[in-house]
Design a protein around this motif. Sequence first.
Motif, PDB file in Angstrom:
ATOM      1  N   LEU A   1      58.085 -12.108 -40.603  1.00  0.00           N
ATOM      2  CA  LEU A   1      57.499 -13.301 -41.214  1.00  0.00           C
ATOM      3  C   LEU A   1      58.126 -14.569 -40.648  1.00  0.00           C
ATOM      4  CD1 LEU A   1      57.255 -12.145 -44.938  1.00  0.00           C
ATOM      5  CD2 LEU A   1      55.505 -12.006 -43.148  1.00  0.00           C
ATOM      6  N   ASP A   2      59.417 -14.495 -40.299  1.00  0.00           N
ATOM      7  CA  ASP A   2      60.049 -15.644 -39.638  1.00  0.00           C
ATOM      8  C   ASP A   2      59.390 -15.915 -38.291  1.00  0.00           C
ATOM      9  OD1 ASP A   2      61.836 -16.137 -41.685  1.00  0.00           O
ATOM     10  OD2 ASP A   2      63.466 -14.996 -40.783  1.00  0.00           O
ATOM     11  N   LEU A   3      58.962 -14.861 -37.610  1.00  0.00           N
ATOM     12  CA  LEU A   3      58.256 -15.064 -36.345  1.00  0.00           C
ATOM     13  C   LEU A   3      56.937 -15.788 -36.584  1.00  0.00           C
ATOM     14  CD1 LEU A   3      58.042 -14.633 -33.278  1.00  0.00           C
ATOM     15  CD2 LEU A   3      56.981 -12.410 -33.752  1.00  0.00           C
ATOM     16  N   LEU A   4      56.230 -15.436 -37.648  1.00  0.00           N
ATOM     17  CA  LEU A   4      54.972 -16.128 -37.951  1.00  0.00           C
ATOM     18  C   LEU A   4      55.192 -17.620 -38.159  1.00  0.00           C
ATOM     19  CD1 LEU A   4      53.102 -13.727 -40.413  1.00  0.00           C
ATOM     20  CD2 LEU A   4      53.207 -13.693 -37.916  1.00  0.00           C
ATOM     21  N   ALA A   5      56.327 -17.978 -38.735  1.00  0.00           N
ATOM     22  CA  ALA A   5      56.604 -19.381 -39.036  1.00  0.00           C
ATOM     23  C   ALA A   5      56.784 -20.222 -37.785  1.00  0.00           C
ATOM     24  CB  ALA A   5      57.844 -19.496 -39.925  1.00  0.00           C
ATOM     25  N   THR A   6      56.978 -19.600 -36.623  1.00  0.00           N
ATOM     26  CA  THR A   6      57.171 -20.378 -35.395  1.00  0.00           C
ATOM     27  C   THR A   6      55.871 -21.002 -34.895  1.00  0.00           C
ATOM     28  OG1 THR A   6      56.863 -18.445 -33.950  1.00  0.00           O
ATOM     29  CG2 THR A   6      59.119 -18.942 -34.673  1.00  0.00           C
ATOM     30  N   ALA A   7      54.762 -20.708 -35.542  1.00  0.00           N
ATOM     31  CA  ALA A   7      53.479 -21.306 -35.130  1.00  0.00           C
ATOM     32  C   ALA A   7      53.110 -22.518 -35.974  1.00  0.00           C
ATOM     33  CB  ALA A   7      52.360 -20.265 -35.220  1.00  0.00           C
ATOM     34  N   HIS A   8      53.946 -22.886 -36.945  1.00  0.00           N
ATOM     35  CA  HIS A   8      53.594 -23.966 -37.878  1.00  0.00           C
ATOM     36  C   HIS A   8      54.679 -25.032 -37.917  1.00  0.00           C
ATOM     37  CE1 HIS A   8      52.032 -25.959 -41.415  1.00  0.00           C
ATOM     38  NE2 HIS A   8      53.215 -25.850 -41.981  1.00  0.00           N
ATOM     39  N   PRO A   9      54.308 -26.316 -37.981  1.00  0.00           N
ATOM     40  CA  PRO A   9      52.941 -26.841 -37.911  1.00  0.00           C
ATOM     41  C   PRO A   9      52.411 -26.914 -36.484  1.00  0.00           C
ATOM     42  CG  PRO A   9      54.468 -28.643 -38.163  1.00  0.00           C
ATOM     43  CD  PRO A   9      55.291 -27.383 -38.234  1.00  0.00           C
ATOM     44  N   ASP A  10      53.305 -26.787 -35.520  1.00  0.00           N
ATOM     45  CA  ASP A  10      52.937 -26.722 -34.108  1.00  0.00           C
ATOM     46  C   ASP A  10      53.656 -25.542 -33.485  1.00  0.00           C
ATOM     47  OD1 ASP A  10      51.409 -29.257 -34.045  1.00  0.00           O
ATOM     48  OD2 ASP A  10      53.379 -30.187 -34.352  1.00  0.00           O
ATOM     49  N   GLU A  11      53.288 -25.224 -32.254  1.00  0.00           N
ATOM     50  CA  GLU A  11      53.952 -24.140 -31.531  1.00  0.00           C
ATOM     51  C   GLU A  11      55.426 -24.461 -31.344  1.00  0.00           C
ATOM     52  OE1 GLU A  11      54.985 -20.996 -30.287  1.00  0.00           O
ATOM     53  OE2 GLU A  11      52.794 -20.975 -30.137  1.00  0.00           O
TER      54      GLU A  11
ATOM     55  N   LEU B   1      57.655 -21.888 -30.082  1.00  0.00           N
ATOM     56  CA  LEU B   1      58.156 -21.093 -28.955  1.00  0.00           C
ATOM     57  C   LEU B   1      57.544 -21.626 -27.668  1.00  0.00           C
ATOM     58  CD1 LEU B   1      58.005 -17.513 -30.497  1.00  0.00           C
ATOM     59  CD2 LEU B   1      59.875 -19.189 -30.546  1.00  0.00           C
ATOM     60  N   THR B   2      58.071 -22.742 -27.201  1.00  0.00           N
ATOM     61  CA  THR B   2      57.495 -23.435 -26.053  1.00  0.00           C
ATOM     62  C   THR B   2      58.290 -23.252 -24.768  1.00  0.00           C
ATOM     63  OG1 THR B   2      58.656 -25.451 -26.707  1.00  0.00           O
ATOM     64  CG2 THR B   2      56.384 -25.192 -27.490  1.00  0.00           C
ATOM     65  N   SER B   3      59.421 -22.556 -24.846  1.00  0.00           N
ATOM     66  CA  SER B   3      60.226 -22.342 -23.644  1.00  0.00           C
ATOM     67  C   SER B   3      61.089 -21.105 -23.847  1.00  0.00           C
ATOM     68  CB  SER B   3      61.124 -23.555 -23.366  1.00  0.00           C
ATOM     69  OG  SER B   3      62.166 -23.626 -24.327  1.00  0.00           O
ATOM     70  N   PRO B   4      61.560 -20.500 -22.759  1.00  0.00           N
ATOM     71  CA  PRO B   4      62.478 -19.369 -22.907  1.00  0.00           C
ATOM     72  C   PRO B   4      63.734 -19.735 -23.696  1.00  0.00           C
ATOM     73  CG  PRO B   4      61.585 -19.401 -20.687  1.00  0.00           C
ATOM     74  CD  PRO B   4      61.138 -20.684 -21.347  1.00  0.00           C
ATOM     75  N   ASP B   5      64.207 -20.966 -23.558  1.00  0.00           N
ATOM     76  CA  ASP B   5      65.392 -21.377 -24.303  1.00  0.00           C
ATOM     77  C   ASP B   5      65.135 -21.395 -25.803  1.00  0.00           C
ATOM     78  OD1 ASP B   5      66.951 -21.613 -22.055  1.00  0.00           O
ATOM     79  OD2 ASP B   5      66.679 -23.782 -21.859  1.00  0.00           O
TER      80      ASP B   5
ATOM     81  N   TRP C   1      58.086 -13.465 -21.493  1.00  0.00           N
ATOM     82  CA  TRP C   1      58.633 -13.147 -22.809  1.00  0.00           C
ATOM     83  C   TRP C   1      57.936 -13.980 -23.879  1.00  0.00           C
ATOM     84  CZ3 TRP C   1      64.147 -11.345 -23.937  1.00  0.00           C
ATOM     85  CH2 TRP C   1      64.607 -10.500 -22.915  1.00  0.00           C
ATOM     86  N   LEU C   2      57.715 -15.244 -23.593  1.00  0.00           N
ATOM     87  CA  LEU C   2      57.020 -16.112 -24.546  1.00  0.00           C
ATOM     88  C   LEU C   2      55.638 -15.562 -24.862  1.00  0.00           C
ATOM     89  CD1 LEU C   2      57.843 -19.699 -23.217  1.00  0.00           C
ATOM     90  CD2 LEU C   2      58.691 -18.647 -25.314  1.00  0.00           C
TER      91      LEU C   2
END
Length: 202
Positions: free
Chosen positions: A27-37, A39-43, A68-69
């Motif tokens: 569920l924490d992974l789902l939260a990375t899409a809100h309110p914007d993306e 996961l925008t870089s490998p870092d 990976w992204l």
Amino acid sequence: MAAVPTGPHPPAPAPYELRFDSGRLCLDLLATAHPDERLTSPDLLHAWLVGAGLVPGAAALGDRSPAWLAAFRELRGHVAQLVRGELSGRPAPAALERVNLLARAAPPAPRAVRAADGTLVRSLHIEPDCPALLAAVARDAVDLLTDPAVRGALRPCEGDNCPIIYLDMSRGRRRRWCSSEVCGNRERVARHRRRAAALARA
């Protein structure tokens, strides 16, 4: 390869940055899409993996790449379909098949090692590759969705336009928001403004 020690999680993230307050890894992974993306870089993916406790901060993950992204975003989409499908009664067979496939890989292997002060700390046998890390999240989703008691605690945030889903483990199951400091505070501010406007019109 020598064991990779795991350190403590990083400080609590700022609101709407990387968040780890949903109650489950997937569920924490789902939260990375809100309110914007997010996961925008490998870092930033590395920062999420560290914050989620999947890898220690010292892990270089030298072969991580934009692929990976793409892989983690794909898994996120499938998990979102499955979780929201459980809440709405809409099965997602294609997503289920993909998550099951990703869960088949071996997740990172943990081990206990002695720290400098003599206490036992969690570490990893080797620095994990992408399939191993995906498997850890996919297995968490499988465990979540196949445990009736835990699955029954899934809740969508009641905040306006907030798609975050969390586990409500509060006493009496009365939690309403993904975060009292974020969506809960916004609701309280909006309620105060509505009351003030009503008084002004009276």
